[in-house]
Design an enzyme around this catalytic site. Sequence first.
Site, short mmCIF file in Angstrom:
data_model
loop_
_atom_site.label_atom_id
_atom_site.label_comp_id
_atom_site.label_asym_id
_atom_site.label_seq_id
_atom_site.Cartn_x
_atom_site.Cartn_y
_atom_site.Cartn_z
N ASP A 1 0.82 -1.21 0.00
CA ASP A 1 0.00 0.00 0.00
C ASP A 1 0.86 1.27 0.00
O ASP A 1 2.10 1.21 -0.05
CB ASP A 1 -0.95 -0.06 1.22
CG ASP A 1 -2.31 0.54 0.93
OD1 ASP A 1 -2.42 1.39 0.04
OD2 ASP A 1 -3.27 0.15 1.63
N ASP B 1 -9.78 3.73 -3.95
CA ASP B 1 -10.50 2.54 -3.47
C ASP B 1 -11.88 2.40 -4.09
O ASP B 1 -12.65 3.36 -4.16
CB ASP B 1 -10.64 2.59 -1.94
CG ASP B 1 -9.33 2.28 -1.24
OD1 ASP B 1 -8.29 2.18 -1.92
OD2 ASP B 1 -9.36 2.13 -0.01
C1 GLA Z 1 -6.00 1.28 1.34
C2 GLA Z 1 -6.09 0.28 0.19
C3 GLA Z 1 -7.24 -0.68 0.45
C4 GLA Z 1 -7.02 -1.40 1.77
C5 GLA Z 1 -6.86 -0.39 2.91
C6 GLA Z 1 -6.42 -1.06 4.21
O1 GLA Z 1 -7.12 2.10 1.37
O2 GLA Z 1 -6.26 0.94 -1.03
O3 GLA Z 1 -7.37 -1.62 -0.61
O4 GLA Z 1 -5.90 -2.23 1.68
O5 GLA Z 1 -5.88 0.59 2.58
O6 GLA Z 1 -6.22 -0.14 5.23
#
Ligand code: GLA
Length: 396
Positions: free
Chosen positions: A151, A212
Amino acid sequence: MLSNAQVLTILGLSVLQVMGVIDPSLAKTPQMGWNSWNKYQCNVNETVIVNTANFMVSSGLKDLGYQYINIDDCWSLHQRDNSTQRIVPDPEKFPNGIKGVADKVHALGLKLGIYSDAGTNTCAGYPGSYGYEQIDAQAFSDWGVDYLKYDNCNNLGLAGNASISSKRYKRMGDALKNVSRPIFFSLCSWGQDDVWDWGRSVGGQSWRMSGDISDHWSSVVSIINQEVPIANISAPGGWNDMDMLEVGVYDQMTITEYTSHFSIWAAMKSPMILGNDITNMTSDIKNIITNKEVIAVSQDSLGESVKQRWVKGDTHLFAGPLSGQAYVALFLNEGNSTVTMTGTWSDVFNNKHANKQKSIAVRDLWAHTDLGSFRAAVSVDVEAHGVRMLRFNQQA
Ligand code: GLA
């Protein structure tokens, strides 16, 4: 006398390939599996992972190609181990450690994924790997991890252009090359700094190209529109990741919308990572995620995304080649009422010299029906927020 490396080079093999470190077969087709985040967020633990893995096998999903069981954020304690500096699995959530889970997942013939971050902390505030890349890569390898989602939170401001961001990700890409276990490297940098231009060069096998996803039709439509201009980038070895599937996660989309979502992710060669509770799903949801004909498009050996041929109002035609001279076309209706859409041979095959007189057999991949043979064009009714996904076994 030739060195070992020279001999291997003559044989067309790199030392790393022979050691099994770089395994080009890992990303020949977009990866398929399941991830804990969309449904469970921080409530992930060994029971969730092992139950999901067991069900992956007993439900037949494994046989369809779903193979990774991925633990997302929140699996560790907040502090690294004082002496080893390793990240410590939370003993309440993972009483047998990550190694214990990996053993159980491997015994089922599946693979285990884990999550970390190219920053000081993960998005939920647990330790990130920046500055600890080799220690963490070694731990993941020792534990039997097969996949790393990496991430982009808390990145010390080391972002803003491709050169800075790619260096931060390359640190882990390089660390993974130094460990003995092949580990799929899934970059989660939200499309920042045009990651699709450099994801491959830092060792990535897929890279998130958007923010996301959420369980809403508007989110699906927005990601499709962001993917359209970069659809040519995905190819065997590295894929634009349109984010994890929301099919059946919180039932915030209709079955028609989930069907469209799944179809487009398959045809655009996005990774196919489920996010729903597969141990408890309706037959409608199961029918979507087990459609063999659509999965065959996702996993087609040519590995080429469909391209957008045209947009007319709320309707979009996408099409592209499959292996063996076949083609797939997706008719998408983002509007609110049923429409009739027509794809001419020159649209579908992207060839203005297409033989309009050629009669071509067309198959509907959701109806599992041969629609018959058509000349010059095919017309289909497409319901609101729906798709029709057609396969052509030859070209015009
Ligand atoms: C980010 C990523 C998500 C998930 C969250 C976890 O937002 O893009 O896919 O992994 O972190 O905290």
